[in-house]
Write an enzyme that holds these catalytic residues in place. Sequence first.
Site, PDB file in Angstrom:
ATOM      1  N   THR A 357      59.075  33.266  65.450  1.00  0.00           N
ATOM      2  CA  THR A 357      59.113  33.739  66.827  1.00  0.00           C
ATOM      3  C   THR A 357      58.419  35.082  66.921  1.00  0.00           C
ATOM      4  O   THR A 357      58.426  35.859  65.976  1.00  0.00           O
ATOM      5  CB  THR A 357      60.579  33.900  67.286  1.00  0.00           C
ATOM      6  OG1 THR A 357      61.264  32.657  67.122  1.00  0.00           O
ATOM      7  CG2 THR A 357      60.676  34.325  68.743  1.00  0.00           C
ATOM      8  N   GLY A 439      64.004  36.095  65.574  1.00  0.00           N
ATOM      9  CA  GLY A 439      64.472  35.592  64.289  1.00  0.00           C
ATOM     10  C   GLY A 439      65.617  34.610  64.340  1.00  0.00           C
ATOM     11  O   GLY A 439      66.715  34.916  63.865  1.00  0.00           O
ATOM     12  N   GLY A 440      65.414  33.391  64.914  1.00  0.00           N
ATOM     13  CA  GLY A 440      66.443  32.349  64.873  1.00  0.00           C
ATOM     14  C   GLY A 440      67.775  32.836  65.416  1.00  0.00           C
ATOM     15  O   GLY A 440      67.854  33.494  66.455  1.00  0.00           O
TER      16      GLY A 440
END
Length: 541
Positions: A357, A439-440
């Site tokens: 991302t 980040g997820g």
Amino acid sequence: MSRIEFSWHNPYPSVRTPVFARNLVATSHPLAASAGLRALSRGGNAIDAAVASAAVIALTEPCSNGLGSDLFALVWDGDRLHGLNASGTAPAAWTREYFVERYGEDCAAKRPVRGWDTVTVPGAVAGWGALHARFGCLGFDEVLAPAIAYAERGFAVSPITQEKWQRGAALLADQPGFAEHFLPRGRAPAVGEHVTIPGTARALQCIAATRGEAFYRGEIAAAIAGFARAGGGALCESDLAAFVPEWVDPIATSFHGHELHQIPPNGQGIAALMCLGILRHTEMAAYPVDSPDWYHVTIEAMKLAFADVYAHIAEPAAMRVRAEQLLDDDYLRSRAALIDMRRALACSSGMPRQGGTVYLSSADERGMMVSLIQSNFMGFGSGVVVPGWGIALQNRGHAFSLDAGHPNCVAPGKRPFHTIIPGFLTQAGQPQMSFGVMGGNMQPQGQVQTLCRMLLAKQQPQSACDAPRWKWNQSVDIELEPTIDPTARAELVRRGHRIVVSEDSYMDFGSGQFIWRLGNPLREGYVAASDSRRDGQACGF
């Protein structure tokens, strides 16, 4: 409206200093930041800057995003906050039965992580068009010109991007179209190596000339759908043509005199809101920053928020619990009561895979502020790259559940649960900060940690960005950055947290960009911070 008096001393090791200016761009790649600054210097506004930056970073950080990504954005237009959900939908052919037929009754375990059966409609290009059409000042072709130039003339690969590019190459070299566009010499490029991606240049030129129309209802759409048919994929012309980004009303919660705003579900932004709402009913404000109590109470609140998010969040029409119910103050108070300051709770829930991302923020002297995030999910996404066009398609479809009873179960035309979340902070109805941490499932965790540092500990944005982070994974498992105080680490272990010390800040602890409004944009301007865990920078004038 009171103002926080930050301490400008940074107690943490850093290679960055805060940037003060009236016009600012902060991104995870320097060339993207400079493209946004160029738009501002040519008379554009923060939207022009954000779209220019987003287009460049889709090219220069392809391991994290691209033309085949999704996008969310929050925009302060000078008077009010707007939300845009440009996350794509499932192909019309996708049902649970579709996956059972292809992978058997245990399809949840056997379905692929990459490839065509993970590809949903990409929403980012439509998001750029929607943002620019509503708020942009410069011509769309002028905004995309820097990205086209970098695709044609090339760019040098930066260090952290190269590292993830190399990891992706090892996994995806055999995916259709990948090697042609992203392994030009049969391997991942080296740091500083010059790279051109002619296919992506062609795609960007077509997008610029048609304001993105060709991507969904023109020659690019035909190429994507034709490639899908040839490879056994379900995505077709009508899926692309039906897609329209959705303008939404942001959801919010209050925390220590400010309000945090998020895009409503299908995204996980509500996890940050719920966590802050739970912390509102604890004694966190009394705990010293970086103390064991400071870390413990935040970790526990985050676990409780994620447990609900993983159980209930999906596209709103499929949810059995409304967002406002999850944000109800009495409910959050009852969740806070579950926290035991002496021991770690073993909350059980799902754990999304780590993602790829990019997040960027921009602000101008007229008062417009933009918080934008785009992602192709798991580093290069599906690995499928459209020949001749250099479009790496996302694998967001893997985020669907295949449990028939879950609200996030796959269905035709449905948006999957989403990890990307832009953040926006206001105070008394006025803009304060556009920010995000990529980040997820680290994204809401990073937002909460940095906000608590700024609002409670009065740490300036760059300090809050540089400070050590933790990351909850599942049950009592957490990861800590190596710079966390050993005494605090030992006490967390004593309370029952199971700790892994990670050395990989890129993958595990996210990366943030922050633009904080200091006062009147024409006079006091803004202060910006950029995370050293990525290659980027904040720049302004």
